[in-house]
Write a protein that holds these residues in place. Structure first.
Motif, PDB file in Angstrom:
ATOM      1  N   LEU A   1       0.832  -1.205   0.000  1.00  0.00           N
ATOM      2  CA  LEU A   1       0.000   0.000   0.000  1.00  0.00           C
ATOM      3  C   LEU A   1       0.869   1.259   0.000  1.00  0.00           C
ATOM      4  N   ILE A   2       1.903   1.266   0.832  1.00  0.00           N
ATOM      5  CA  ILE A   2       2.815   2.418   0.898  1.00  0.00           C
ATOM      6  C   ILE A   2       3.531   2.612  -0.433  1.00  0.00           C
ATOM      7  N   LEU A   3       3.990   1.491  -1.031  1.00  0.00           N
ATOM      8  CA  LEU A   3       4.666   1.560  -2.331  1.00  0.00           C
ATOM      9  C   LEU A   3       3.733   2.132  -3.391  1.00  0.00           C
ATOM     10  N   ALA A   4       2.476   1.702  -3.366  1.00  0.00           N
ATOM     11  CA  ALA A   4       1.491   2.205  -4.330  1.00  0.00           C
ATOM     12  C   ALA A   4       1.278   3.703  -4.173  1.00  0.00           C
ATOM     13  N   ILE A   5       1.219   4.164  -2.923  1.00  0.00           N
ATOM     14  CA  ILE A   5       1.027   5.602  -2.664  1.00  0.00           C
ATOM     15  C   ILE A   5       2.223   6.399  -3.176  1.00  0.00           C
TER      16      ILE A   5
ATOM     17  N   VAL B   1       0.368   0.980 -10.242  1.00  0.00           N
ATOM     18  CA  VAL B   1      -0.143   1.257  -8.892  1.00  0.00           C
ATOM     19  C   VAL B   1      -1.260   0.282  -8.535  1.00  0.00           C
ATOM     20  N   VAL B   2      -2.217   0.114  -9.449  1.00  0.00           N
ATOM     21  CA  VAL B   2      -3.343  -0.787  -9.184  1.00  0.00           C
ATOM     22  C   VAL B   2      -2.864  -2.233  -9.110  1.00  0.00           C
ATOM     23  N   TYR B   3      -1.901  -2.589  -9.949  1.00  0.00           N
ATOM     24  CA  TYR B   3      -1.341  -3.946  -9.932  1.00  0.00           C
ATOM     25  C   TYR B   3      -0.705  -4.250  -8.575  1.00  0.00           C
TER      26      TYR B   3
ATOM     27  N   SER C   1     -17.423  12.121  -9.913  1.00  0.00           N
ATOM     28  CA  SER C   1     -16.010  11.763 -10.115  1.00  0.00           C
ATOM     29  C   SER C   1     -15.800  10.270 -10.344  1.00  0.00           C
ATOM     30  N   GLY C   2     -16.801   9.627 -10.976  1.00  0.00           N
ATOM     31  CA  GLY C   2     -16.670   8.206 -11.293  1.00  0.00           C
ATOM     32  C   GLY C   2     -16.972   7.282 -10.138  1.00  0.00           C
ATOM     33  N   PHE C   3     -17.295   7.838  -8.975  1.00  0.00           N
ATOM     34  CA  PHE C   3     -17.551   7.013  -7.788  1.00  0.00           C
ATOM     35  C   PHE C   3     -18.780   6.141  -8.021  1.00  0.00           C
ATOM     36  N   GLY C   4     -18.676   4.890  -7.722  1.00  0.00           N
ATOM     37  CA  GLY C   4     -19.768   3.948  -7.950  1.00  0.00           C
ATOM     38  C   GLY C   4     -19.594   3.251  -9.289  1.00  0.00           C
ATOM     39  N   VAL C   5     -19.464   4.014 -10.340  1.00  0.00           N
ATOM     40  CA  VAL C   5     -19.232   3.454 -11.676  1.00  0.00           C
ATOM     41  C   VAL C   5     -17.905   2.703 -11.686  1.00  0.00           C
ATOM     42  N   ARG C   6     -16.888   3.318 -11.078  1.00  0.00           N
ATOM     43  CA  ARG C   6     -15.562   2.688 -11.004  1.00  0.00           C
ATOM     44  C   ARG C   6     -15.629   1.378 -10.209  1.00  0.00           C
ATOM     45  N   GLU C   7     -16.313   1.411  -9.073  1.00  0.00           N
ATOM     46  CA  GLU C   7     -16.400   0.215  -8.227  1.00  0.00           C
ATOM     47  C   GLU C   7     -17.159  -0.912  -8.940  1.00  0.00           C
ATOM     48  N   TYR C   8     -18.223  -0.555  -9.638  1.00  0.00           N
ATOM     49  CA  TYR C   8     -18.986  -1.580 -10.362  1.00  0.00           C
ATOM     50  C   TYR C   8     -18.151  -2.169 -11.508  1.00  0.00           C
ATOM     51  N   SER C   9     -17.349  -1.333 -12.160  1.00  0.00           N
ATOM     52  CA  SER C   9     -16.496  -1.810 -13.259  1.00  0.00           C
ATOM     53  C   SER C   9     -15.472  -2.816 -12.744  1.00  0.00           C
ATOM     54  N   PHE C  10     -14.855  -2.525 -11.598  1.00  0.00           N
ATOM     55  CA  PHE C  10     -13.916  -3.475 -10.983  1.00  0.00           C
ATOM     56  C   PHE C  10     -14.649  -4.767 -10.624  1.00  0.00           C
ATOM     57  N   PHE C  11     -15.795  -4.590 -10.002  1.00  0.00           N
ATOM     58  CA  PHE C  11     -16.626  -5.723  -9.574  1.00  0.00           C
ATOM     59  C   PHE C  11     -16.931  -6.646 -10.749  1.00  0.00           C
TER      60      PHE C  11
ATOM     61  N   VAL D   1     -13.881  -5.126  -5.313  1.00  0.00           N
ATOM     62  CA  VAL D   1     -14.373  -3.838  -4.810  1.00  0.00           C
ATOM     63  C   VAL D   1     -13.329  -3.208  -3.883  1.00  0.00           C
ATOM     64  N   GLY D   2     -12.671  -4.047  -3.082  1.00  0.00           N
ATOM     65  CA  GLY D   2     -11.620  -3.558  -2.195  1.00  0.00           C
ATOM     66  C   GLY D   2     -10.474  -2.939  -2.980  1.00  0.00           C
ATOM     67  N   LEU D   3     -10.136  -3.550  -4.116  1.00  0.00           N
ATOM     68  CA  LEU D   3      -9.073  -3.021  -4.968  1.00  0.00           C
ATOM     69  C   LEU D   3      -9.441  -1.633  -5.483  1.00  0.00           C
ATOM     70  N   SER D   4     -10.680  -1.479  -5.913  1.00  0.00           N
ATOM     71  CA  SER D   4     -11.143  -0.185  -6.410  1.00  0.00           C
ATOM     72  C   SER D   4     -11.060   0.885  -5.325  1.00  0.00           C
ATOM     73  N   LEU D   5     -11.506   0.538  -4.131  1.00  0.00           N
ATOM     74  CA  LEU D   5     -11.511   1.524  -3.043  1.00  0.00           C
ATOM     75  C   LEU D   5     -10.106   1.823  -2.522  1.00  0.00           C
ATOM     76  N   MET D   6      -9.211   0.843  -2.593  1.00  0.00           N
ATOM     77  CA  MET D   6      -7.819   1.090  -2.207  1.00  0.00           C
ATOM     78  C   MET D   6      -7.142   2.019  -3.213  1.00  0.00           C
ATOM     79  N   TRP D   7      -7.523   1.882  -4.468  1.00  0.00           N
ATOM     80  CA  TRP D   7      -7.021   2.800  -5.497  1.00  0.00           C
ATOM     81  C   TRP D   7      -7.512   4.217  -5.195  1.00  0.00           C
ATOM     82  N   PHE D   8      -8.783   4.311  -4.846  1.00  0.00           N
ATOM     83  CA  PHE D   8      -9.351   5.608  -4.489  1.00  0.00           C
ATOM     84  C   PHE D   8      -8.682   6.159  -3.231  1.00  0.00           C
ATOM     85  N   PHE D   9      -8.328   5.259  -2.327  1.00  0.00           N
ATOM     86  CA  PHE D   9      -7.663   5.661  -1.080  1.00  0.00           C
ATOM     87  C   PHE D   9      -6.306   6.302  -1.369  1.00  0.00           C
TER      88      PHE D   9
END
Length: 300
Positions: free
Chosen positions: A42-46, A210-212, A245-255, A269-277
């Protein structure tokens, strides 16, 4: 009133997609997946996501006609990132960057055009990678609304480009003549276009990485090629201005997309929200740049 209604409609769309997602997953399992994420990853991604701010500032510097140092431009870029957190849409921070340049240098056209060109080149690179991903990943998205949304976005981008460069809109509003001439001067500067395009490809590539890495942190063991296919597509879809800002649409796309390859719904969904984080953390860092600049201005 119209702006408020527009925001409410976008909030409704975001809420709808979030409901679709969270009504189909186990909340307890979702929380557990987030809880056990590898903190080092997570730190590396940030850190990597922060590096895209540096590259983006370099890209912007090719279009900004200013005496400001690179550090000062980076400061403005981070401030724009902070404002993107809570301003509707994806260009709120761009407006802030242009405003600061205008306020500090008393010029209107150049700051506005520089921000537009910086964002435009980023979009060029994104759509290039997304188009390649769309071709190689079409079998995974056929039968959904993704091909229509992507084709519509790509078509609007091409039409918009032709309009901005060639349409004589200054005939309808004379003050736009300088804007058009400034934009055309950049488009005829092939060296600047090529350099900033290459920088933009680096930015988008790091974004996928980053997402990977976040996926690895969540124990998602998918080949990198799937991230290269899906992340640019998801980014483009999230940019369609139908949600906040794509919120919801992004999570559904990952899902939907990552679920096709055996990734659990909770992890997707966790991956999408961690990206947003990671975006939130970067924005918070931008907040400190904003507070520092505000305090410095007050002292001066």
């Amino acid at each position: 009133m119209k702006k408020i209604l527009k925001i409410l409609l976008k909030a409704l769309v975001s809420s709808f997609f979030l409901y679709l997602v969270f009504s189909k997953i186990s909340i307890s399992n979702f929380v557990e997946e987030i809880r056990v994420i590898n903190i080092k990853m997570l730190i590396l991604a940030i850190i990597l996501y922060l590096s895209t701010m540096l590259f983006s500032t370099i890209r912007w510097s090719y279009f900004v006609k200013t005496k400001k140092t690179f550090i000062e431009l980076f400061e403005l870029y981070m401030i724009g990132t902070f404002f993107n957190l809570f301003m509707p849409g994806t260009v709120g921070g761009d407006v802030i960057k242009a405003y600061y340049l205008y306020k500090e240098e008393n010029r209107k056209t150049e700051p506005l055009v520089s921000v537009f060109m910086e964002r435009y080149m980023g979009l060029c690179a994104l759509l290039t990678i997304a188009s390649i991903g769309f071709i190689f990943g079409y079998e995974y998205v056929k039968g959904t609304n993704i091909p229509v949304l992507f084709s519509l976005t790509l078509g609007l981008f091409v039409v918009g480009t032709l309009f901005v460069i060639y349409f004589p809109y200054e005939k309808f509003y004379s003050k736009l003549e300088r804007v058009r001439l400034t934009i055309r001067s950049y488009f005829t500067d092939i060296k600047t276009i090529l350099v900033t395009y290459c920088i933009s490809l680096i930015v988008q590539g790091i974004g996928v990485w980053v997402v990977y890495i976040l996926g690895k942190g969540l124990s998602i063991n998918l080949n990198l090629k799937y991230f290269l296919i899906f992340i640019p597509l998801i980014t483009v879809i999230s940019m369609v201005p139908v949600s906040l800002s794509g919120f919801g649409v992004r999570e559904y796309s990952f899902f939907y997309l990552f679920g096709k390859f055996g990734v659990s719904e909770e992890k997707a969904v966790g991956l999408s929200l961690m990206w947003f984080f990671t975006m939130i953390i970067t924005g918070i860092i931008g907040m400190f740049f904003y507070l520092f600049k505000k305090n410095k201005t007050s002292i001066d």
